[in-house]
Design a protein around this motif. Structure first.
Motif, PDB file in Angstrom:
ATOM      1  N   VAL A 233       0.847  -1.193   0.000  1.00  0.00           N
ATOM      2  CA  VAL A 233       0.000   0.000   0.000  1.00  0.00           C
ATOM      3  C   VAL A 233       0.887   1.249   0.000  1.00  0.00           C
ATOM      4  N   LEU A 234       2.106   1.093   0.478  1.00  0.00           N
ATOM      5  CA  LEU A 234       3.104   2.170   0.522  1.00  0.00           C
ATOM      6  C   LEU A 234       2.705   3.320   1.457  1.00  0.00           C
ATOM      7  N   SER A 235       1.762   3.053   2.319  1.00  0.00           N
ATOM      8  CA  SER A 235       1.433   3.952   3.424  1.00  0.00           C
ATOM      9  C   SER A 235       0.649   3.118   4.420  1.00  0.00           C
ATOM     10  N   ALA A 236       0.319   3.728   5.557  1.00  0.00           N
ATOM     11  CA  ALA A 236      -0.462   3.010   6.554  1.00  0.00           C
ATOM     12  C   ALA A 236      -1.938   3.356   6.460  1.00  0.00           C
ATOM     13  N   ASP A 237      -2.350   3.863   5.325  1.00  0.00           N
ATOM     14  CA  ASP A 237      -3.759   4.219   5.142  1.00  0.00           C
ATOM     15  C   ASP A 237      -4.658   3.126   5.731  1.00  0.00           C
ATOM     16  N   PRO A 238      -5.488   3.465   6.706  1.00  0.00           N
ATOM     17  CA  PRO A 238      -6.184   2.411   7.458  1.00  0.00           C
ATOM     18  C   PRO A 238      -7.107   1.560   6.595  1.00  0.00           C
ATOM     19  N   ALA A 239      -7.895   2.219   5.737  1.00  0.00           N
ATOM     20  CA  ALA A 239      -8.836   1.451   4.924  1.00  0.00           C
ATOM     21  C   ALA A 239      -8.099   0.515   3.974  1.00  0.00           C
ATOM     22  N   ALA A 240      -7.117   1.055   3.262  1.00  0.00           N
ATOM     23  CA  ALA A 240      -6.431   0.258   2.240  1.00  0.00           C
ATOM     24  C   ALA A 240      -5.619  -0.876   2.868  1.00  0.00           C
ATOM     25  N   THR A 241      -4.887  -0.585   3.945  1.00  0.00           N
ATOM     26  CA  THR A 241      -4.059  -1.652   4.532  1.00  0.00           C
ATOM     27  C   THR A 241      -4.923  -2.746   5.141  1.00  0.00           C
ATOM     28  N   SER A 242      -5.952  -2.365   5.867  1.00  0.00           N
ATOM     29  CA  SER A 242      -6.724  -3.405   6.564  1.00  0.00           C
ATOM     30  C   SER A 242      -7.522  -4.241   5.576  1.00  0.00           C
ATOM     31  N   LEU A 243      -8.062  -3.596   4.533  1.00  0.00           N
ATOM     32  CA  LEU A 243      -8.750  -4.396   3.513  1.00  0.00           C
ATOM     33  C   LEU A 243      -7.759  -5.355   2.852  1.00  0.00           C
ATOM     34  N   THR A 244      -6.570  -4.880   2.586  1.00  0.00           N
ATOM     35  CA  THR A 244      -5.560  -5.726   1.949  1.00  0.00           C
ATOM     36  C   THR A 244      -5.226  -6.940   2.811  1.00  0.00           C
ATOM     37  N   LEU A 245      -5.109  -6.738   4.116  1.00  0.00           N
ATOM     38  CA  LEU A 245      -4.823  -7.888   4.980  1.00  0.00           C
ATOM     39  C   LEU A 245      -5.981  -8.878   4.995  1.00  0.00           C
ATOM     40  N   VAL A 246      -7.207  -8.349   4.937  1.00  0.00           N
ATOM     41  CA  VAL A 246      -8.371  -9.243   4.937  1.00  0.00           C
ATOM     42  C   VAL A 246      -8.424 -10.047   3.651  1.00  0.00           C
ATOM     43  N   THR A 247      -8.277  -9.379   2.499  1.00  0.00           N
ATOM     44  CA  THR A 247      -8.337 -10.127   1.240  1.00  0.00           C
ATOM     45  C   THR A 247      -7.190 -11.130   1.164  1.00  0.00           C
ATOM     46  N   THR A 248      -6.019 -10.736   1.651  1.00  0.00           N
ATOM     47  CA  THR A 248      -4.875 -11.643   1.613  1.00  0.00           C
ATOM     48  C   THR A 248      -5.140 -12.898   2.442  1.00  0.00           C
ATOM     49  N   SER A 249      -5.645 -12.710   3.653  1.00  0.00           N
ATOM     50  CA  SER A 249      -5.869 -13.861   4.528  1.00  0.00           C
ATOM     51  C   SER A 249      -7.007 -14.741   4.035  1.00  0.00           C
ATOM     52  N   LEU A 250      -8.067 -14.114   3.525  1.00  0.00           N
ATOM     53  CA  LEU A 250      -9.188 -14.924   3.040  1.00  0.00           C
ATOM     54  C   LEU A 250      -8.797 -15.724   1.809  1.00  0.00           C
ATOM     55  N   ALA A 251      -7.993 -15.132   0.932  1.00  0.00           N
ATOM     56  CA  ALA A 251      -7.552 -15.885  -0.254  1.00  0.00           C
ATOM     57  C   ALA A 251      -6.648 -17.043   0.147  1.00  0.00           C
ATOM     58  N   ALA A 252      -5.794 -16.820   1.136  1.00  0.00           N
ATOM     59  CA  ALA A 252      -4.946 -17.910   1.630  1.00  0.00           C
ATOM     60  C   ALA A 252      -5.808 -19.044   2.173  1.00  0.00           C
ATOM     61  N   ALA A 253      -6.789 -18.678   3.003  1.00  0.00           N
ATOM     62  CA  ALA A 253      -7.644 -19.687   3.633  1.00  0.00           C
ATOM     63  C   ALA A 253      -8.448 -20.454   2.591  1.00  0.00           C
ATOM     64  N   SER A 254      -9.047 -19.731   1.650  1.00  0.00           N
ATOM     65  CA  SER A 254      -9.882 -20.430   0.666  1.00  0.00           C
ATOM     66  C   SER A 254      -9.024 -21.210  -0.319  1.00  0.00           C
ATOM     67  N   GLY A 255      -7.833 -20.699  -0.625  1.00  0.00           N
ATOM     68  CA  GLY A 255      -6.916 -21.463  -1.479  1.00  0.00           C
ATOM     69  C   GLY A 255      -6.554 -22.801  -0.843  1.00  0.00           C
ATOM     70  N   GLY A 256      -6.258 -22.770   0.446  1.00  0.00           N
ATOM     71  CA  GLY A 256      -5.923 -24.004   1.155  1.00  0.00           C
ATOM     72  C   GLY A 256      -7.082 -24.979   1.172  1.00  0.00           C
ATOM     73  N   ILE A 257      -8.264 -24.481   1.552  1.00  0.00           N
ATOM     74  CA  ILE A 257      -9.440 -25.367   1.642  1.00  0.00           C
ATOM     75  C   ILE A 257      -9.755 -25.963   0.264  1.00  0.00           C
ATOM     76  N   ALA A 258      -9.687 -25.145  -0.789  1.00  0.00           N
ATOM     77  CA  ALA A 258      -9.987 -25.648  -2.130  1.00  0.00           C
ATOM     78  C   ALA A 258      -9.009 -26.747  -2.541  1.00  0.00           C
ATOM     79  N   ALA A 259      -7.718 -26.510  -2.319  1.00  0.00           N
ATOM     80  CA  ALA A 259      -6.728 -27.515  -2.717  1.00  0.00           C
ATOM     81  C   ALA A 259      -6.918 -28.802  -1.923  1.00  0.00           C
ATOM     82  N   PHE A 260      -7.222 -28.662  -0.628  1.00  0.00           N
ATOM     83  CA  PHE A 260      -7.473 -29.833   0.215  1.00  0.00           C
ATOM     84  C   PHE A 260      -8.687 -30.602  -0.289  1.00  0.00           C
ATOM     85  N   VAL A 261      -9.801 -29.904  -0.546  1.00  0.00           N
ATOM     86  CA  VAL A 261     -11.031 -30.591  -0.942  1.00  0.00           C
ATOM     87  C   VAL A 261     -10.876 -31.213  -2.326  1.00  0.00           C
ATOM     88  N   VAL A 262     -10.353 -30.453  -3.274  1.00  0.00           N
ATOM     89  CA  VAL A 262     -10.204 -30.986  -4.636  1.00  0.00           C
ATOM     90  C   VAL A 262      -9.277 -32.197  -4.642  1.00  0.00           C
TER      91      VAL A 262
END
Lengths: 414, 414, 414
Positions: A233-262
């Motif tokens: 994000v190149l700054s600590a902008d609260p909205a952008a950084t926190s959304l980025t952490l959420v999307t990052t973690s959710l994609a990690a979690a769903s990527g793992g679950i999908a690979a496990f299930v498939v």
């Protein structure tokens, strides 16, 4: 007022820098865990070398090359022709705090420097257990010193891809695919490890010697991705950084679950390695657009990345390419997927964007394939790429380092 | 001005979120270190699953359930009846920065989401080496998806326990005991591992296969507790956060020293496992009131927690309950102790508070015991809870995963 | 306005505190990795004890001793004579936020407390595999409780070295050499491990049992140094903190590369242990002046430190001192080098400064040598320093702890 904003932003960027640094331990753990004990020291040596030389090269060459003032013919960073000249590695007035609202010049250098070494680390995993240490080190110097920053300059340095509207938030293409393209060239030129394919060309599993370590590596990488994407994000902008952490973690979690299930559905087995690579696939996949996506988008990108991992690992095997850690599926294929996903999901989605993304993938891919081939083929034909058969069978630790990684433990040689 | 305050607070909360995430590696290391090598992959699989599914469930269900607008009959979060309806997992206007002075909506979700998975991780340790993977995963979904957020809503979501004045700063009860109660039910329904008690009912030690890993896990957990307690301030308020870190660290230190000294006096032995569990006991014990205590209070709470650990581990053994990692003593008993300590030490101490704390412990305990029993008993009677005797003896890695964790090492089977 | 500045500074300092805490895991990993498996639990016990007792002692004694109001005879912190009196461990009004612009009283305590334990950790590595646990614990209490804070008070507490202009930014002398001087005394009084030198006095390598762990320890230590040096700015000042992180990382990188290249030239071998110790040497070397140096200075300091490591390890061997982890070369010799480097490189360079630095090194060295000798010699002549020959041969884990670290693995005894 500005002072406090800069301070806060800079604190965030420095922490993210520390987290990205720590990813190098994660990559080391993953690579060692998925390979055999007899090459442990060799892999550690490669990875310790990468982070050390990566930082020094980025200081001497890469930083100026990647963020040049201007380009020659729109493509070559103007700093390129100063490389062997007298220009200072760092700009004058580096402590001038007007440099940026988000961080200081030094933070910028260190954050980007930690990224630079990552590309070589990705290659390291793919070529493990058979590459000559000296050849690998030489390739690392060339690729991290020259190819990575030039490719990066085209987008992050304000080059032509940036002007065309190509988007790559934190490096699905500029970091992960740049590493992945070199990995596929190196794997092709090296050939498979002895025993990976039998006489009929069938895949023979070569199990990693410490799955615990591989899992710890993935946890560390996920942690590091908080900094990798959060810092982009190149700054600590609260909205952008926190959304980025959420999307990052959710994609990690769903990527793992999908690979496990498939993989459980296809292979009737709870496959931990697939689960772990699914997490990494989700992380690489979200990286190009982590700041553009809603949580739902992120989950979908992760789910697809998880499926891609299962298919991708099997596809690479069918090509008779031997990639011990699955680096090509994770970093190249999911890197491409993540880059294209910017045209499919999120706030920039659209056909024009999708084609721009595809264009960017192809151009960076071509550049990386050509340069990686040039370097690796030259090395192969001169000093050689691959260790001797005897050295490979006995392990690189004994031959290149004269040491065992685990002298107190009784081991199975294979 | 407000913008900078929010940014700074949000940076702190995001870092704490990252640290709590990292605790999942700590829990994995601890559990694996204290059990046998033949179940390593199985334990990793459980823990990787927990964090992935935990985040996804918290996104889909838990967050709204735990922080509802209102309650039905004062107990059931109103969101409960929307669960299968059309309500969106995330509120509209999530990027509205007026949401909170301490952090953004997304930071709130991710920080709380990292907590949610912890409850299941605690159970994981207690049931290790004998539970069916599928059954454990099903239980995790139910417990983390429904029980944890409803229990949490009664205090942190503004429910009746909150209105009564029950205090639980960072979750001695709401996280640790919620996990601990389920652990005791699961251990009871599962029965002990083969060989844990001999024919006369005497305890037979089953040594963990990697004490180093257990110790590394405790270091990582202590680090993570900087975020667990420090982030529970829900802002970066300098006085509150720094006092919290001091009380947290001093309780950990004194808990460890107490457990080491008491066990050395009783058993004439320098028992590292007891030392480590003493540290964890101190951490769990301080968690309910970390922001209310002076350093002296914190040291006393830790010392008592350390003593409780030594007594508690032996007590659980005498009940013929087999808890391979000491999760019940650490998370349940010290969780209760920590919750009650709010009525004994610190700025809220008093008889009324003590009874309110006791009430809270009993109500949450009853709710968790009943729901955990309902879920686990139903699972036991339908798909079954426990693996076959042969599978347990040969190890879950071979049967459920078809893999060995350490194929290059020669192993003792036991 | 001031509130936000304090909050931001305090957040940075708390994160740095967490990172320095984590270094204790790094030190543990390094020490265990470079020694034999039969002493794993013993080493863990020492290190877990050090952090716990270190924090408690710093709370009870050290903090007040190190930052006294005034000195008696210019040397003895006035608090010294209150030690057994009634004075409170913490000052009144600890939550008074006017305490400091950079952090709260509690943050100050915790950050400095994490440093205090480090000195003992350094000794731990040098005396590994043969010291009596009780004796080591007693020495730790005395050295961390009294010697470390008094030595520190002379500079950081505003004592006479500070008045003379001695400079030690983050502790090349005050932390690393303080530990290193005690290490050399302890190694001398203990004597070498059985088998380290043969009858002719020739060095016999005793290989560490897990090189992977040693490398992981170095990665964790490097990460921790972000906090160790970055936090020593004592605020989040963007220019100073980010420059410090850059110099720290570049010195680490160049120290590693130098040690690798020099040892490869001399011994014709890619020596990973030397590479790792070179990184640590670079880190220790930059620590005294990390805020004064340009990147180029930092690289040069690191390169020299890396060379010193190769020479130093061999020099310690030639003195017939047995230092299993290279602690003396890393922490003492590079600590001295780093302290002197402040007079050679960077913004304070000059002959007067160089002599002041040398003076400081000699005074602290004398004080540490004398006190360490007093304590250790007394212990040796009373309760004894060294375990019995049988205990050393069979391993300290079995004798002092009655446990094996890796019971599921088949081991080579040596």
């Amino acid at each position: 007022m500005e002072g406090v904003t800069l301070t806060t932003n800079n604190v965030w960027m420095m922490i993210c820098t520390a987290l990205v640094f720590f990813m190098h331990l994660g990559f080391s753990f993953l690579e060692i865990g998925l390979t055999r004990q007899k090459n442990t020291i060799n892999i550690l040596f490669k990875n310790v070398f990468i982070i050390c030389i990566g930082l020094l090269l980025y200081c001497l060459v890469g930083f100026n090359l990647m963020y040049p003032g201007s380009f020659i013919a729109g493509v070559i960073p103007d700093y390129f022709f100063n490389l062997f000249g007298l220009s200072a590695p760092f700009k004058e007035g580096a402590l001038d705090l007007s440099y940026n609202e988000g961080y200081t010049y030094w933070t910028d250098f260190l954050f980007q420097g930690m990224f630079a070494a990552t590309a070589a680390t990705i290659v390291s995993g793919a070529v493990a257990e058979r590459i000559k240490l000296g050849s690998f080190m030489l390739f690392t110097v060339l690729y991290v010193g020259i190819v990575y920053p030039i490719a990066g300059s085209w987008k992050w340095g304000g080059g032509f891809l940036d002007k065309w509207g190509f988007y790559d938030f934190a490096g699905s293409t500029l970091v992960h695919s740049v590493g992945g393209w070199a990995a596929i060239v190196a794997v092709f030129l090296l050939g498979p490890r002895i025993g990976k394919f039998n006489d009929k060309g069938e895949v023979q599993a070569i199990p990693g010697h410490n799955i615990l370590l591989a899992a710890a590596g993935v946890f560390i990488l996920w942690l590091g991705w908080f900094g990798f994407n959060g810092g982009s994000v190149l700054s600590a902008d609260p909205a952008a950084t926190s959304l980025t952490l959420v999307t990052t973690s959710l994609a990690a979690a769903s990527g793992g679950i999908a690979a496990f299930v498939v993989s459980a559905l296809i292979y009737k087995n709870y496959d931990l390695t697939m689960f772990l690579n699914g997490i990494l696939g989700g992380l690489v996949g979200i990286t190009a657009g982590a700041d553009l996506m809603t949580p739902t988008d992120a989950i979908l990108i992760g789910l697809i990345a998880g499926g891609i991992i299962v298919a991708g690992v099997s596809f690479i095997d069918r090509l008779r390419l031997d990639d011990p850690v699955g680096a090509i599926a994770v970093h190249l294929i999911c890197g491409i997927w993540g880059t294209l996903a910017v045209g499919v999901f999120g706030s920039k989605a659209g056909l024009t964007q999708l084609f721009t993304q595809l264009f960017g993938v192809l151009i960076i891919g071509t550049f990386c394939l050509l340069t990686a081939f040039l370097f690796l083929y030259t090395i192969k034909k001169t000093i050689g790429l691959r260790v001797s058969k005897q050295e490979e069978l006995q392990g690189l630790d004994k031959h290149e380092h004269g040491m065992d990684a685990y002298p107190d433990f009784r081991l199975n040689q294979h």
